[in-house]
Design a protein around this motif. Structure first.
Motif, PDB file in Angstrom:
ATOM      1  N   HIS A 135       0.753  -1.299   0.041  1.00  0.00           N
ATOM      2  CA  HIS A 135       0.178   0.169  -0.538  1.00  0.00           C
ATOM      3  C   HIS A 135       0.657   1.298  -0.051  1.00  0.00           C
ATOM      4  O   HIS A 135       0.673   1.947  -0.632  1.00  0.00           O
ATOM      5  CB  HIS A 135      -0.901   0.097   1.208  1.00  0.00           C
ATOM      6  N   TRP A 136       1.626   1.190   0.554  1.00  0.00           N
ATOM      7  CA  TRP A 136       3.177   2.228   0.447  1.00  0.00           C
ATOM      8  C   TRP A 136       3.815   3.029  -0.411  1.00  0.00           C
ATOM      9  O   TRP A 136       3.797   3.940  -0.618  1.00  0.00           O
ATOM     10  CB  TRP A 136       3.795   2.329   2.323  1.00  0.00           C
ATOM     11  N   ASP A 188       0.856   4.281  -3.292  1.00  0.00           N
ATOM     12  CA  ASP A 188       0.796   5.352  -3.092  1.00  0.00           C
ATOM     13  C   ASP A 188       2.511   6.372  -4.230  1.00  0.00           C
ATOM     14  O   ASP A 188       2.293   7.522  -3.858  1.00  0.00           O
ATOM     15  CB  ASP A 188       0.903   6.129  -1.507  1.00  0.00           C
TER      16      ASP A 188
END
Length: 197
Positions: free
Chosen positions: A153-154, A157
């Motif tokens: 997820h990081w 982004d």
């Protein structure tokens, strides 16, 4: 048992993944029973590998050449990068023959409890590679753990601003897997990641 040399050999073998003290003793015994045929060639191979094998400066794979053989392979799709946690994951994907693009080894996953932050991972080189403009897709092939999901997820982004496709490997029901024996998390992930049949 067999002197300090044997005990040291067993202790070193026991440090290898998958080998406990009993397995290490059995392995040491096999090696020692035929040292010329087993132990000496192993010793030479270990020494050669220790001297020659290094991380690839582009992707992080372990190889005796830099860049590694995968990065130098002209038949690879250079627009596709598969991001993995470690070299073992890269080797597993290669063994399966499932990916014909390039790789990037992160060297771990984010783990606030374990004290692993973004600065501890190989993120900057990945962003640099993507920023060079040839990459059209990054596949996040990270484990189905809390840390793996958080890292994916990081990274997604961070990669969003590059205007490329960011995908994740599918997770869920393994081929040949019976639904009744799967854990709740795997079933939930499989249902949420469903696709048209």
């Amino acid at each position: 048992m067999g002197g300090p040399e044997v005990e040291r050999l067993i202790a070193l073998l026991a440090k290898l993944p998958g080998l406990g003290p009993r397995s290490a003793r059995r392995a040491a015994l096999k090696l020692l029973q035929h040292p010329e045929a087993r132990m000496l060639p192993l010793s030479v191979a270990l020494t050669d590998a220790a001297r020659a094998v290094r991380p690839c400066s582009l992707c992080g794979n372990l190889d005796s050449s830099d860049p590694c053989g995968i990065c130098l392979d002209s038949h690879r799709d250079i627009t596709l990068i598969c991001v993995v946690e470690g070299v073992g994951d890269l080797w597993a994907i290669e063994r399966a023959g499932a990916h014909r693009g390039l790789y990037h080894v992160l060297g771990g996953t984010l783990s606030p409890l374990g004290g692993v932050g973004p600065e501890d991972l190989s993120v900057t080189p990945l962003l640099r590679r993507v920023g060079e403009g040839e990459v059209r897709e990054v596949i996040l092939a990270l484990g189905a753990t809390v840390d793996g999901a958080a890292t994916a997820h990081w990274l997604a982004d961070r990669l969003a601003s590059f205007g490329i496709i960011v995908s994740r490997v599918a997770q869920g029901v393994p081929i040949g897997g019976a639904l009744e024996v799967l854990d709740d998390g795997t079933l939930t992930t499989a249902l949420r990641a469903r696709r048209p049949g």
